[in-house]
Write a protein that holds these residues in place. Sequence first.
Motif, PDB file in Angstrom:
ATOM      1  N   ASN A 139      -0.708  11.099  -4.591  1.00 19.09           N
ATOM      2  CA  ASN A 139      -1.134   9.701  -4.488  1.00 19.09           C
ATOM      3  C   ASN A 139      -1.020   8.972  -5.823  1.00 19.09           C
ATOM      4  OD1 ASN A 139      -1.650   9.799  -1.741  1.00 19.09           O
ATOM      5  ND2 ASN A 139      -3.717  10.567  -2.021  1.00 19.09           N
ATOM      6  N   GLN A 158      -4.167   1.715  -3.503  1.00 21.95           N
ATOM      7  CA  GLN A 158      -3.861   3.152  -3.483  1.00 21.95           C
ATOM      8  C   GLN A 158      -4.956   3.965  -4.177  1.00 21.95           C
ATOM      9  OE1 GLN A 158      -1.665   4.838  -1.904  1.00 21.95           O
ATOM     10  NE2 GLN A 158      -0.828   6.535  -3.061  1.00 21.95           N
ATOM     11  N   GLU A 197       2.701   8.248  -6.261  1.00 23.35           N
ATOM     12  CA  GLU A 197       3.058   7.106  -5.388  1.00 23.35           C
ATOM     13  C   GLU A 197       2.713   5.787  -6.072  1.00 23.35           C
ATOM     14  OE1 GLU A 197       1.606   6.862  -1.369  1.00 23.35           O
ATOM     15  OE2 GLU A 197       2.383   8.843  -0.865  1.00 23.35           O
ATOM     16  N   LEU A 198       1.509   5.732  -6.638  1.00 21.55           N
ATOM     17  CA  LEU A 198       1.048   4.507  -7.314  1.00 21.55           C
ATOM     18  C   LEU A 198       1.972   4.144  -8.475  1.00 21.55           C
ATOM     19  CD1 LEU A 198      -1.174   2.333  -7.924  1.00 21.55           C
ATOM     20  CD2 LEU A 198      -2.321   4.066  -9.296  1.00 21.55           C
ATOM     21  N   SER A 220      -2.128   6.654   0.937  1.00 19.71           N
ATOM     22  CA  SER A 220      -3.393   7.391   0.812  1.00 19.71           C
ATOM     23  C   SER A 220      -4.543   6.804   1.634  1.00 19.71           C
ATOM     24  CB  SER A 220      -3.804   7.544  -0.651  1.00 19.71           C
ATOM     25  OG  SER A 220      -4.378   6.370  -1.132  1.00 19.71           O
ATOM     26  N   THR A 252      -6.526   7.313  -5.524  1.00 20.14           N
ATOM     27  CA  THR A 252      -5.847   8.550  -5.928  1.00 20.14           C
ATOM     28  C   THR A 252      -6.696   9.751  -5.499  1.00 20.14           C
ATOM     29  OG1 THR A 252      -6.762   8.258  -8.158  1.00 20.14           O
ATOM     30  CG2 THR A 252      -4.521   7.505  -7.793  1.00 20.14           C
ATOM     31  N   THR A 309       0.823  -1.207   0.000  1.00 25.79           N
ATOM     32  CA  THR A 309       0.000   0.000   0.000  1.00 25.79           C
ATOM     33  C   THR A 309       0.856   1.255   0.000  1.00 25.79           C
ATOM     34  OG1 THR A 309      -1.809   1.159   1.129  1.00 25.79           O
ATOM     35  CG2 THR A 309      -0.197   0.090   2.539  1.00 25.79           C
ATOM     36  N   GLY A 310       0.293   2.310  -0.603  1.00 32.25           N
ATOM     37  CA  GLY A 310       0.887   3.632  -0.492  1.00 32.25           C
ATOM     38  C   GLY A 310       0.361   4.283   0.781  1.00 32.25           C
TER      39      GLY A 310
END
Length: 339
Positions: free
Chosen positions: A75, A66, A78-79, A14, A68, A11-12
């Motif tokens: 975000n 993630q 990041e993805l 967000s 957005t 996971t990121g």
Amino acid sequence: MPTILEPKLITGTSNIPLATAITRRMSMHRGKPIGLVDARVERFNDQEIFVEVYENVRGEDMFIIQPTSNPANDNLMELLIMADALRRSSAARITAIIPYFGYARQDRRTKARTPITSKLVANMIVESGIERVLTMDLHAAQIQGFFDIPVDNLYASPIFALDILHHFKGEDMKDVMVISPDVGGVARARELAKRINAPLAIVDKRREKPGEIAEMTVIGNVSGKKCIIVDDICDTAGTLCKAAEVLMEHGATEVHSYITHGVLSGPAVERITNSVMKSLVITDSIEPTEPVAAAKNIRIVPTAPMFAQAILNIWNGTSVSSLFETETLEPAYEGLFHG
């Protein structure tokens, strides 16, 4: 190539609570612990994003969770960076779980010299090495066609239907009416109305410019009805609160709203708290802020059971569309609706 024993999730930043909830549900299904892959996502001083994956992912079936959501650009990056890190680490397949797909409202050219940003974002996702996307209630169904990879679009309406049938029992259900807040959302509202066997009405709005509503007309008789407004996104809540007022003026006894993605920016929470709406129900596709979680008339239904099952179905190579059926989804939500 090594045998892939379990799906691997990463996971990121967000929506970490949703990612954690999905791993818990998957652990229950599999009867063995499934955790998040150990990684770090950090910012340099100039706000550049850096990702490092600490575990071996060679030959693994990877799922990046993630949404957005706000801040959408951070975000999204990041993805894309996580996908690149996994691809360069020889992951066998990368699936992006994007519960809320940002930039979805820019899905067509509304006037001259404007972009179609949804398509641009789709291109970036495909180029990053992601091979499949799983999302929920895309703002416009045609966005699936912007991708040259498979896109599974889940719907919140089966979850909402279970929640409505739990909260409006017996006699109450006879007065329930589903409302589409605009003509464009009729298909979504009709889908929910069909599931709970309720009639449908429409609030037709005319906008002078984005964020402003000139006038609203109710198409259908809402007198004496418990109205349920259904939509995919609630941003500043201006339209929603105004629609609730108009419905009450037309004789509705109470107004509830079921919205998939609670963006709830700016004055939204204050507007909802002070509105004539009895309740607003949203999903946790976007991590709720403290004011949202604390608001007395906002309730959050979980999406983790649905996403956990969808991830397992993708990993197993079985049908994701089976989750559109209430019979398939109901066992996953057993005991979750109460109060």
